[in-house]
Design a protein around this motif. Sequence first.
Motif, PDB file in Angstrom:
ATOM      1  N   GLY A 110       0.784  -1.231   0.000  1.00 52.66           N
ATOM      2  CA  GLY A 110       0.000   0.000   0.000  1.00 52.66           C
ATOM      3  C   GLY A 110       0.813   1.276   0.000  1.00 52.66           C
ATOM      4  N   LYS A 111       2.145   1.169  -0.047  1.00 51.42           N
ATOM      5  CA  LYS A 111       3.003   2.349  -0.015  1.00 51.42           C
ATOM      6  C   LYS A 111       3.860   2.401  -1.277  1.00 51.42           C
ATOM      7  CE  LYS A 111       3.296   1.920   5.019  1.00 51.42           C
ATOM      8  NZ  LYS A 111       4.202   1.682   6.167  1.00 51.42           N
ATOM      9  N   PRO A 112       4.150   3.615  -1.769  1.00 47.52           N
ATOM     10  CA  PRO A 112       4.994   3.724  -2.970  1.00 47.52           C
ATOM     11  C   PRO A 112       6.330   3.026  -2.773  1.00 47.52           C
ATOM     12  CG  PRO A 112       3.982   5.835  -2.456  1.00 47.52           C
ATOM     13  CD  PRO A 112       3.684   4.934  -1.288  1.00 47.52           C
ATOM     14  N   LEU A 113       6.817   2.412  -3.838  1.00 47.98           N
ATOM     15  CA  LEU A 113       8.093   1.703  -3.773  1.00 47.98           C
ATOM     16  C   LEU A 113       9.228   2.655  -3.415  1.00 47.98           C
ATOM     17  CD1 LEU A 113       8.046  -0.676  -6.873  1.00 47.98           C
ATOM     18  CD2 LEU A 113       7.921  -1.328  -4.479  1.00 47.98           C
ATOM     19  N   LEU A 114      10.108   2.186  -2.548  1.00 46.06           N
ATOM     20  CA  LEU A 114      11.288   2.962  -2.200  1.00 46.06           C
ATOM     21  C   LEU A 114      12.345   2.785  -3.285  1.00 46.06           C
ATOM     22  CD1 LEU A 114      11.538   2.034   1.594  1.00 46.06           C
ATOM     23  CD2 LEU A 114      10.522   4.093   0.590  1.00 46.06           C
ATOM     24  N   ASN A 115      13.266   3.732  -3.335  1.00 47.63           N
ATOM     25  CA  ASN A 115      14.359   3.613  -4.297  1.00 47.63           C
ATOM     26  C   ASN A 115      15.195   2.378  -3.967  1.00 47.63           C
ATOM     27  OD1 ASN A 115      13.678   5.926  -5.695  1.00 47.63           O
ATOM     28  ND2 ASN A 115      14.889   7.256  -4.358  1.00 47.63           N
ATOM     29  N   ASP A 116      15.255   1.467  -4.901  1.00 48.23           N
ATOM     30  CA  ASP A 116      15.991   0.218  -4.705  1.00 48.23           C
ATOM     31  C   ASP A 116      16.569  -0.185  -6.056  1.00 48.23           C
ATOM     32  OD1 ASP A 116      16.864  -2.412  -4.293  1.00 48.23           O
ATOM     33  OD2 ASP A 116      15.325  -2.799  -2.792  1.00 48.23           O
ATOM     34  N   SER A 117      17.857  -0.409  -6.085  1.00 47.72           N
ATOM     35  CA  SER A 117      18.517  -0.736  -7.352  1.00 47.72           C
ATOM     36  C   SER A 117      18.033  -2.064  -7.924  1.00 47.72           C
ATOM     37  CB  SER A 117      20.040  -0.786  -7.155  1.00 47.72           C
ATOM     38  OG  SER A 117      20.384  -1.755  -6.169  1.00 47.72           O
ATOM     39  N   ARG A 118      17.399  -2.888  -7.081  1.00 47.50           N
ATOM     40  CA  ARG A 118      16.889  -4.174  -7.573  1.00 47.50           C
ATOM     41  C   ARG A 118      15.521  -4.035  -8.236  1.00 47.50           C
ATOM     42  NH1 ARG A 118      15.353  -7.735  -4.564  1.00 47.50           N
ATOM     43  NH2 ARG A 118      14.943  -6.506  -2.693  1.00 47.50           N
ATOM     44  N   MET A 119      14.847  -2.923  -7.993  1.00 44.08           N
ATOM     45  CA  MET A 119      13.520  -2.687  -8.562  1.00 44.08           C
ATOM     46  C   MET A 119      13.669  -1.902  -9.863  1.00 44.08           C
ATOM     47  SD  MET A 119      11.481  -4.081  -6.330  1.00 44.08           S
ATOM     48  CE  MET A 119      11.429  -4.589  -4.602  1.00 44.08           C
ATOM     49  N   LEU A 120      13.446  -2.563 -10.977  1.00 40.75           N
ATOM     50  CA  LEU A 120      13.620  -1.932 -12.280  1.00 40.75           C
ATOM     51  C   LEU A 120      12.259  -1.662 -12.916  1.00 40.75           C
ATOM     52  CD1 LEU A 120      16.520  -4.142 -13.692  1.00 40.75           C
ATOM     53  CD2 LEU A 120      16.680  -2.047 -12.330  1.00 40.75           C
ATOM     54  N   LEU A 121      12.088  -0.442 -13.428  1.00 32.54           N
ATOM     55  CA  LEU A 121      10.837  -0.050 -14.072  1.00 32.54           C
ATOM     56  C   LEU A 121      11.067   0.151 -15.567  1.00 32.54           C
ATOM     57  CD1 LEU A 121       9.541   2.542 -11.450  1.00 32.54           C
ATOM     58  CD2 LEU A 121       8.557   0.291 -11.908  1.00 32.54           C
ATOM     59  N   THR A 131      14.824  -7.800  -9.420  1.00 40.82           N
ATOM     60  CA  THR A 131      15.998  -8.617  -9.715  1.00 40.82           C
ATOM     61  C   THR A 131      16.583  -9.187  -8.424  1.00 40.82           C
ATOM     62  OG1 THR A 131      17.461  -6.687  -9.594  1.00 40.82           O
ATOM     63  CG2 THR A 131      16.528  -7.224 -11.741  1.00 40.82           C
ATOM     64  N   ARG A 132      17.194 -10.361  -8.562  1.00 37.31           N
ATOM     65  CA  ARG A 132      17.786 -11.072  -7.415  1.00 37.31           C
ATOM     66  C   ARG A 132      16.819 -11.046  -6.224  1.00 37.31           C
ATOM     67  NH1 ARG A 132      22.291 -13.564  -6.078  1.00 37.31           N
ATOM     68  NH2 ARG A 132      23.050 -13.542  -3.944  1.00 37.31           N
ATOM     69  N   VAL A 133      15.773 -11.818  -6.342  1.00 31.97           N
ATOM     70  CA  VAL A 133      14.665 -11.810  -5.379  1.00 31.97           C
ATOM     71  C   VAL A 133      15.148 -12.185  -3.979  1.00 31.97           C
ATOM     72  CG1 VAL A 133      12.421 -12.802  -4.828  1.00 31.97           C
ATOM     73  CG2 VAL A 133      13.053 -12.389  -7.218  1.00 31.97           C
ATOM     74  N   LEU A 134      14.712 -11.403  -2.987  1.00 34.55           N
ATOM     75  CA  LEU A 134      15.055 -11.653  -1.586  1.00 34.55           C
ATOM     76  C   LEU A 134      13.791 -11.967  -0.790  1.00 34.55           C
ATOM     77  CD1 LEU A 134      17.587  -8.724  -0.985  1.00 34.55           C
ATOM     78  CD2 LEU A 134      18.087 -11.079  -1.689  1.00 34.55           C
ATOM     79  N   MET A 135      13.983 -12.488   0.416  1.00 38.41           N
ATOM     80  CA  MET A 135      12.841 -12.811   1.267  1.00 38.41           C
ATOM     81  C   MET A 135      12.025 -11.564   1.600  1.00 38.41           C
ATOM     82  SD  MET A 135      12.748 -16.021   1.549  1.00 38.41           S
ATOM     83  CE  MET A 135      11.384 -16.024   2.704  1.00 38.41           C
ATOM     84  N   GLU A 136      12.664 -10.416   1.657  1.00 37.71           N
ATOM     85  CA  GLU A 136      11.957  -9.173   1.981  1.00 37.71           C
ATOM     86  C   GLU A 136      11.003  -8.737   0.865  1.00 37.71           C
ATOM     87  OE1 GLU A 136      15.062  -5.703   0.739  1.00 37.71           O
ATOM     88  OE2 GLU A 136      15.733  -7.104   2.291  1.00 37.71           O
ATOM     89  N   ASP A 137      11.115  -9.364  -0.297  1.00 38.74           N
ATOM     90  CA  ASP A 137      10.213  -9.040  -1.407  1.00 38.74           C
ATOM     91  C   ASP A 137       8.870  -9.749  -1.274  1.00 38.74           C
ATOM     92  OD1 ASP A 137      12.192  -7.453  -2.611  1.00 38.74           O
ATOM     93  OD2 ASP A 137      13.092  -9.200  -3.578  1.00 38.74           O
ATOM     94  N   ASP A 138       8.757 -10.635  -0.305  1.00 34.92           N
ATOM     95  CA  ASP A 138       7.489 -11.325  -0.033  1.00 34.92           C
ATOM     96  C   ASP A 138       6.503 -10.292   0.532  1.00 34.92           C
ATOM     97  OD1 ASP A 138       6.570 -14.517   0.964  1.00 34.92           O
ATOM     98  OD2 ASP A 138       5.457 -12.763   1.636  1.00 34.92           O
ATOM     99  N   ASP A 139       5.496  -9.902  -0.285  1.00 37.21           N
ATOM    100  CA  ASP A 139       4.604  -8.826   0.155  1.00 37.21           C
ATOM    101  C   ASP A 139       3.426  -8.688  -0.810  1.00 37.21           C
ATOM    102  OD1 ASP A 139       3.671  -6.614   1.643  1.00 37.21           O
ATOM    103  OD2 ASP A 139       5.740  -5.984   2.029  1.00 37.21           O
ATOM    104  N   LEU A 140       2.590  -7.672  -0.532  1.00 35.09           N
ATOM    105  CA  LEU A 140       1.460  -7.333  -1.393  1.00 35.09           C
ATOM    106  C   LEU A 140       1.880  -6.237  -2.371  1.00 35.09           C
ATOM    107  CD1 LEU A 140      -1.372  -7.179   1.298  1.00 35.09           C
ATOM    108  CD2 LEU A 140      -1.130  -8.921  -0.470  1.00 35.09           C
ATOM    109  N   TYR A 141       1.542  -6.424  -3.645  1.00 30.25           N
ATOM    110  CA  TYR A 141       1.891  -5.444  -4.669  1.00 30.25           C
ATOM    111  C   TYR A 141       0.630  -4.993  -5.407  1.00 30.25           C
ATOM    112  CZ  TYR A 141       6.758  -6.789  -3.966  1.00 30.25           C
ATOM    113  OH  TYR A 141       7.993  -7.022  -3.415  1.00 30.25           O
ATOM    114  N   SER A 142       0.583  -3.710  -5.736  1.00 32.53           N
ATOM    115  CA  SER A 142      -0.535  -3.164  -6.511  1.00 32.53           C
ATOM    116  C   SER A 142      -0.020  -1.993  -7.335  1.00 32.53           C
ATOM    117  CB  SER A 142      -1.676  -2.712  -5.591  1.00 32.53           C
ATOM    118  OG  SER A 142      -1.218  -1.749  -4.661  1.00 32.53           O
TER     119      SER A 142
END
Length: 220
Positions: A110-121, A131-142
């Motif tokens: 529910g919150k805008p994505l933070l700047n993360d070099s692994r998140m490519l748009l 990219t390079r999926v981590l356990m912290e990526d386990d979440d809700l996306y919209s």
Amino acid sequence: KPVTVVQSIGTEVIGTLRPDYRDRIRLFENGSLLLSDLQLADEGTYEVEISITDDTFTGEKTINLTVDVPISRPQVLVASTTVLELSEAFTLNCSHENGTKPSYTWLKDGKPLLNDSRMLLSPDHKVLTITRVLMEDDDLYSCVVENPISEGRSLPIKITVYRRSSLYIILSTGGIFLLVTLVTVCACWKPSKKSGKKRKLEKQSSLEYMDQNDDRLKPE
């Protein structure tokens, strides 16, 4: 080249309206023009010229008209809702059927994505690649799609990340080693055609030897 939409004296139309404007135009005493049932083709710059008499020009004015289609409700599309930790990439696509001039925003929990070099748009931000999926990526996306006249938000989708444990790696490596060992053993146990021929000759020689002994033992 400019196209004449309508000419009028007061509210009375002069001449014949173009077919694409017929039944969509209404004129007012103050010179205003109402264009109904807007279409994408109506977008553009409109100019009005006002004169008091046929020969006296008094002024002109231009206005830009922008036509947009409301955004339909978007949805997040994924190949699978589960992914293994440390996978090279995982892609989410924000899809919607209708809407012009869309802009995209991705939300995590529910919150805008933070700047993360692994998140490519993608250039239009419609596609999100982790990219390079981590356990912290386990979440809700919209995703949220907006244009000048509307906004649409997708239902959240749960992405589950499974941990790639050391035991999993050991078992995988052990399985490959066992498979290679079995193949090697099977290859070693496979009888050759040459050995079969040799045993056949030995058996034949033994039978001939026994026949010769029987002949010697027979009384004359």
